[in-house]
Design an enzyme around this catalytic site. Structure first.
Site, mmCIF file in Angstrom:
data_model
loop_
_atom_site.group_PDB
_atom_site.id
_atom_site.type_symbol
_atom_site.label_atom_id
_atom_site.label_comp_id
_atom_site.label_asym_id
_atom_site.label_seq_id
_atom_site.Cartn_x
_atom_site.Cartn_y
_atom_site.Cartn_z
ATOM 1 N N ARG A 121 0.841 -1.195 0.000
ATOM 2 C CA ARG A 121 0.000 0.000 0.000
ATOM 3 C C ARG A 121 0.879 1.250 0.000
ATOM 4 N NH1 ARG A 121 -2.017 -3.602 3.907
ATOM 5 N NH2 ARG A 121 -4.115 -4.390 3.469
ATOM 6 N N LYS B 59 -1.801 -2.693 8.005
ATOM 7 C CA LYS B 59 -2.981 -2.276 8.763
ATOM 8 C C LYS B 59 -3.018 -2.997 10.103
ATOM 9 C CE LYS B 59 -6.137 -0.939 5.037
ATOM 10 N NZ LYS B 59 -7.455 -1.198 4.410
ATOM 11 N N HIS C 197 -2.434 2.372 -5.812
ATOM 12 C CA HIS C 197 -3.296 1.210 -5.547
ATOM 13 C C HIS C 197 -3.539 0.416 -6.826
ATOM 14 C CE1 HIS C 197 -5.305 -0.555 -2.124
ATOM 15 N NE2 HIS C 197 -6.312 -0.885 -2.900
ATOM 16 N N HIS D 28 -3.795 -9.000 3.308
ATOM 17 C CA HIS D 28 -5.252 -9.007 3.450
ATOM 18 C C HIS D 28 -5.641 -9.852 4.658
ATOM 19 C CE1 HIS D 28 -6.056 -8.070 -1.072
ATOM 20 N NE2 HIS D 28 -5.916 -6.981 -0.351
ATOM 21 N N TYR E 210 -9.170 -10.606 -7.340
ATOM 22 C CA TYR E 210 -8.152 -10.656 -8.393
ATOM 23 C C TYR E 210 -8.302 -11.874 -9.278
ATOM 24 C CZ TYR E 210 -6.215 -6.957 -5.578
ATOM 25 O OH TYR E 210 -6.058 -5.787 -4.880
#
Length: 294
Positions: free
Chosen positions: A145, A169, A240, A266, A275
Site C-alpha cells: 500500500r 494495517k 493502488h 489481506h 483478483y
C-alpha cells in the site's frame, strides 16, 4: 446531549487505540455516528433496531451510494456493540441489522507489456528520477500500500534475503519478497540519489521528498500518475492500481491465492479473491478476440 458527546468521545478512543483504525476510517465512523445520534435527537437509549433501520432507509431515500450505506451499516453495528459492552444498552440491536454490501467493481490494471514499458524507462541519473524509478519498481514488485511504502525505513530492506519488512494495517508486520530489478533500483537510489537529499530531519526514511523529509502519499500518487501518462493505452492508475496489477500478474503467473493474500496483507481471503475475477475477465476478453467461434 452531553451524554452523547461523552459516548462519542469514548468511541473515538476505542477506534483509535483498541481497534487501531486508520485516521480516515475513524473520521468517517465518527461522522456517521454523529449523524445517527442527530437522527435520534442525541438519545443513546433510542438506539433500537427500528430506529437504525429507519435511519438507513432515510439515507437510501436521499440517494446515498451502496458503498456509503454499507459503511454506515458497519459503523452502526460497531457503535451499538460498543455501547452494549459499556453497559449503556441492555442489548445490542446491531446484531439484528443486516449487512449491507458495497458493490465490488473489478479494478483496472496494467497488462504485462504496459507494466514493462512503465518500468523500463530511461533515466538521466537525477535523484528524483532514481527515487521515482525505485518507487515504481517497489510498488509493482511487492504490491504494498502507498502508506506502507511511505513508512519504510532504510533498515526495512534486507538485501541478502531479497525481502522488505512492512508494517501494515492494524500494525501487523509482514515480510514481502522483491525481485532483482526492484532491489537494483533501490540500491541505485540509496547510493546515488538519497545521500544528495538527506537533511538533519530525514531520519531513517527510505524515500525522501525534495526537501529531505519522509515522502508523503500525495507525492507517490503524482509519481505513479505521471509515469503512466506516458504509457500508450494504459489506464490512469495510482499506487493502488499498481497493487492491483501486481496481484493480478501473480495469479496469472500461477501463484496460489493464499500466497497472494499473505503478500498483500489481506485479513480475509475474500478480499484477495477479486483478483481471480480480474484474471478470468482478461481471459474471457482474450478468448473473444482470438477464438474463431467465440
Amino acid at each position: 446531549m452531553a451524554d452523547a458527546d461523552e459516548v462519542v468521545g469514548e468511541f473515538e478512543r476505542y477506534l483509535r487505540f483498541e481497534r487501531d483504525l486508520s485516521p480516515h476510517t475513524v473520521r468517517a465512523y465518527l461522522s456517521d455516528v454523529r449523524a445517527l445520534l442527530d437522527h435520534l435527537g442525541g438519545r443513546i437509549d433510542g438506539l433500537e433496531i427500528s430506529a437504525l433501520r429507519e435511519w438507513l432507509a432515510e439515507q437510501h431515500a436521499e440517494g446515498k451510494s451502496r458503498a456509503t450505506l454499507a459503511r454506515r451499516t458497519a459503523c452502526a453495528r460497531t457503535f451499538t456493540a460498543f455501547c452494549h459492552r459499556q453497559g449503556r444498552l441492555p442489548d445490542d440491536p446491531g446484531l439484528l441489522l443486516g449487512s449491507a454490501k458495497a458493490p465490488r467493481s473489478l479494478p483496472a490494471v496494467l497488462d504485462q507489456e504496459q507494466a514493462r514499458t512503465a518500468l523500463d524507462g530511461s533515466s538521466t541519473g537525477e535523484p528524483k528520477e532514481l527515487r521515482d524509478q525505485a518507487i515504481l519498481e517497489l510498488l509493482y514488485a511487492t504490491g504494498v500500500r502507498v502508506s506502507e511504502l511511505c513508512a519504510l525505513d532504510v533498515d526495512d530492506v534486507d538485501r541478502d534475503r531479497h525481502v522488505i519488512r512492512v508494517l501494515g494495517k492494524g500494525r501487523k508486520e509482514r515480510t514481502v519478497p522483491l525481485g532483482t530489478p526492484a532491489l537494483r533500483a533501490l540500491d541505485t537510489w540509496c547510493v546515488h540519489g538519497r545521500p544528495l537529499w538527506i537533511k538533519p530531519g530525514s531520519g531513517a526514511a527510505l524515500f525522501l521528498g525534495v526537501r529531505g523529509g519522509r515522502i508523503d502519499p500525495g507525492t507517490v500518487r503524482r509519481v505513479v500518475h505521471g509515469c503512466l501518462r506516458d504509457v500508450e493505452g494504459a489506464p490512469d492508475l495510482g499506487p493502488h492500481g499498481l497493487r492491483h496489477t501486481a496481484a493480478t500478474h501473480l495469479l496469472e503467473g500461477g501463484a496460489d491465492l493464499r500466497s497472494v493474500q499473505e503478500l498483500l496483507g489481506h485479513a480475509s481471503l475474500n478480499t484477495t479473491q477479486i483478483y481471480t475475477h480480474v484474471s478470468i475477465e482478461r481471459l474471457r476478453t482474450a478468448y473473444r478476440q482470438a477464438h474463431p467461434r467465440a
